[in-house]
Scaffold this motif. Structure first.
Motif, short mmCIF file in Angstrom:
data_model
loop_
_atom_site.label_atom_id
_atom_site.label_comp_id
_atom_site.label_asym_id
_atom_site.label_seq_id
_atom_site.Cartn_x
_atom_site.Cartn_y
_atom_site.Cartn_z
N MET A 109 32.53 36.50 60.29
CA MET A 109 33.37 35.33 60.39
C MET A 109 34.46 35.36 59.32
O MET A 109 35.62 35.26 59.64
N ILE A 110 34.07 35.50 58.05
CA ILE A 110 35.02 35.60 56.95
C ILE A 110 34.67 36.84 56.14
O ILE A 110 33.53 37.02 55.73
N THR A 111 35.67 37.69 55.93
CA THR A 111 35.47 38.91 55.16
C THR A 111 36.39 38.91 53.95
O THR A 111 37.58 38.63 54.07
N VAL A 112 35.83 39.20 52.80
CA VAL A 112 36.57 39.29 51.54
C VAL A 112 36.58 40.76 51.14
O VAL A 112 35.54 41.37 51.00
N SER A 113 37.79 41.31 50.99
CA SER A 113 37.92 42.74 50.69
C SER A 113 38.72 42.96 49.41
O SER A 113 39.91 42.63 49.36
N ASP A 114 38.07 43.47 48.39
CA ASP A 114 38.69 43.84 47.12
C ASP A 114 39.53 42.73 46.51
O ASP A 114 40.60 42.96 45.95
N VAL A 115 39.07 41.50 46.60
CA VAL A 115 39.82 40.35 46.09
C VAL A 115 39.70 40.28 44.57
O VAL A 115 38.63 40.51 44.00
N GLY A 116 40.79 39.99 43.94
CA GLY A 116 40.82 39.82 42.49
C GLY A 116 41.87 38.78 42.12
O GLY A 116 42.79 38.50 42.90
N LEU A 117 41.71 38.22 40.94
CA LEU A 117 42.67 37.23 40.46
C LEU A 117 42.82 37.38 38.96
O LEU A 117 41.82 37.52 38.25
N GLN A 118 44.05 37.36 38.53
CA GLN A 118 44.29 37.36 37.09
C GLN A 118 45.45 36.42 36.78
O GLN A 118 46.34 36.23 37.58
N TYR A 119 45.34 35.80 35.62
CA TYR A 119 46.37 34.92 35.10
C TYR A 119 46.99 35.62 33.90
O TYR A 119 46.28 35.86 32.91
N GLY A 120 48.27 35.95 34.00
CA GLY A 120 48.89 36.71 32.93
C GLY A 120 48.17 38.04 32.81
O GLY A 120 48.04 38.77 33.78
N GLY A 121 47.65 38.37 31.68
CA GLY A 121 46.91 39.61 31.50
C GLY A 121 45.41 39.43 31.57
O GLY A 121 44.64 40.38 31.46
N THR A 122 44.96 38.19 31.77
CA THR A 122 43.52 37.90 31.78
C THR A 122 42.96 38.01 33.19
O THR A 122 43.40 37.31 34.10
N VAL A 123 41.98 38.87 33.38
CA VAL A 123 41.33 39.04 34.68
C VAL A 123 40.23 37.99 34.80
O VAL A 123 39.32 37.93 33.97
N LEU A 124 40.33 37.16 35.85
CA LEU A 124 39.29 36.15 36.11
C LEU A 124 38.14 36.79 36.88
O LEU A 124 36.97 36.62 36.55
N PHE A 125 38.47 37.54 37.94
CA PHE A 125 37.49 38.35 38.65
C PHE A 125 38.25 39.44 39.40
O PHE A 125 39.45 39.34 39.63
N GLN A 126 37.52 40.50 39.75
CA GLN A 126 38.16 41.62 40.45
C GLN A 126 37.15 42.34 41.33
O GLN A 126 35.94 42.22 41.14
N HIS A 127 37.65 43.07 42.32
CA HIS A 127 36.84 43.90 43.23
C HIS A 127 35.73 43.10 43.92
O HIS A 127 34.60 43.57 44.02
N VAL A 128 36.05 41.91 44.40
CA VAL A 128 35.06 41.10 45.11
C VAL A 128 35.09 41.51 46.58
O VAL A 128 36.14 41.46 47.23
N ASP A 129 33.94 41.95 47.08
CA ASP A 129 33.77 42.34 48.49
C ASP A 129 32.54 41.64 49.03
O ASP A 129 31.45 41.78 48.48
N LEU A 130 32.71 40.87 50.09
CA LEU A 130 31.56 40.25 50.74
C LEU A 130 31.94 39.79 52.12
O LEU A 130 33.12 39.71 52.47
N GLN A 131 30.90 39.48 52.89
CA GLN A 131 31.12 39.02 54.25
C GLN A 131 30.24 37.80 54.49
O GLN A 131 29.04 37.83 54.25
N PHE A 132 30.89 36.71 54.95
CA PHE A 132 30.18 35.50 55.31
C PHE A 132 29.91 35.60 56.82
O PHE A 132 30.85 35.72 57.60
N THR A 133 28.65 35.55 57.22
CA THR A 133 28.29 35.71 58.62
C THR A 133 27.76 34.41 59.20
O THR A 133 27.24 33.55 58.47
N LYS A 134 27.89 34.28 60.49
CA LYS A 134 27.47 33.08 61.21
C LYS A 134 25.98 32.82 61.03
O LYS A 134 25.16 33.73 61.05
N GLY A 135 25.65 31.55 60.83
CA GLY A 135 24.25 31.14 60.76
C GLY A 135 23.64 31.20 59.38
O GLY A 135 22.48 30.83 59.21
N ASN A 136 24.39 31.64 58.39
CA ASN A 136 23.86 31.72 57.03
C ASN A 136 24.47 30.64 56.16
O ASN A 136 25.55 30.13 56.45
N CYS A 137 23.78 30.32 55.10
CA CYS A 137 24.26 29.34 54.12
C CYS A 137 24.43 30.07 52.80
O CYS A 137 23.56 30.83 52.39
#
Length: 149
Positions: free
Chosen positions: A1-29
């Protein structure tokens, strides 16, 4: 349903998170846990499309409906739990409020209510470039046919 591929976020030079990979599938919480300031709320904003990531992508399958509520513990105090949940899907909530306003009128009957609800539906499905036909479209609730003048 929703796929996250290599997502990252940084503000200025500060990395908040990086290399996030996951998949949200139907029927799960799913739950997101972490320390204060770890980026949980920010990640949810990226999933909802409210915020763009620095890199990577979020893919949502076609015809998947997401319902999104703001993270504000006081924003929904005046509403019932059911109304608050439905508010996550704005169009559904707005149509429900229109229906409630129509049924609140003293002269409203079930037949008139059915007529008005179908007319609201027709406004969504008839071509917008056909304004004269749209404004004159009427559904006979008994015949279940579209009639135009």
């Amino acid at each position: 349903m929703i796929t996250v591929s290599d997502v990252g976020l940084q503000y200025g030079g500060t990395v908040l998170f990086q290399h996030v990979d996951l998949q949200f599938t139907k029927g799960n919480c799913y739950g997101i846990i972490g320390a204060n300031g770890a980026g949980k709320s920010t990640f949810l904003k990226i999933l909802s499309g409210e915020l763009d990531s620095t890199n990577g992508e979020v893919s949502v399958l076609p015809n998947v409906r997401r319902s999104i509520l703001k993270q504000d513990q006081y924003l929904y105090d005046a509403y019932t739990v059911l109304d608050t949940v439905i508010m996550g899907h704005k169009r559904l909530y707005d149509v429900g409020r229109e229906k409630d306003a129509l049924y609140a009128k003293a002269e409203m009957t079930n037949v008139k209510g059915t007529f008005h609800c179908k007319r609201i539906y027709l406004d969504d499905v008839l071509p917008s470039n056909d304004r004269p036909q749209r404004s004159k479209a009427i559904v006979n609730p008994f015949a279940k046919k579209l009639r135009t003048f």
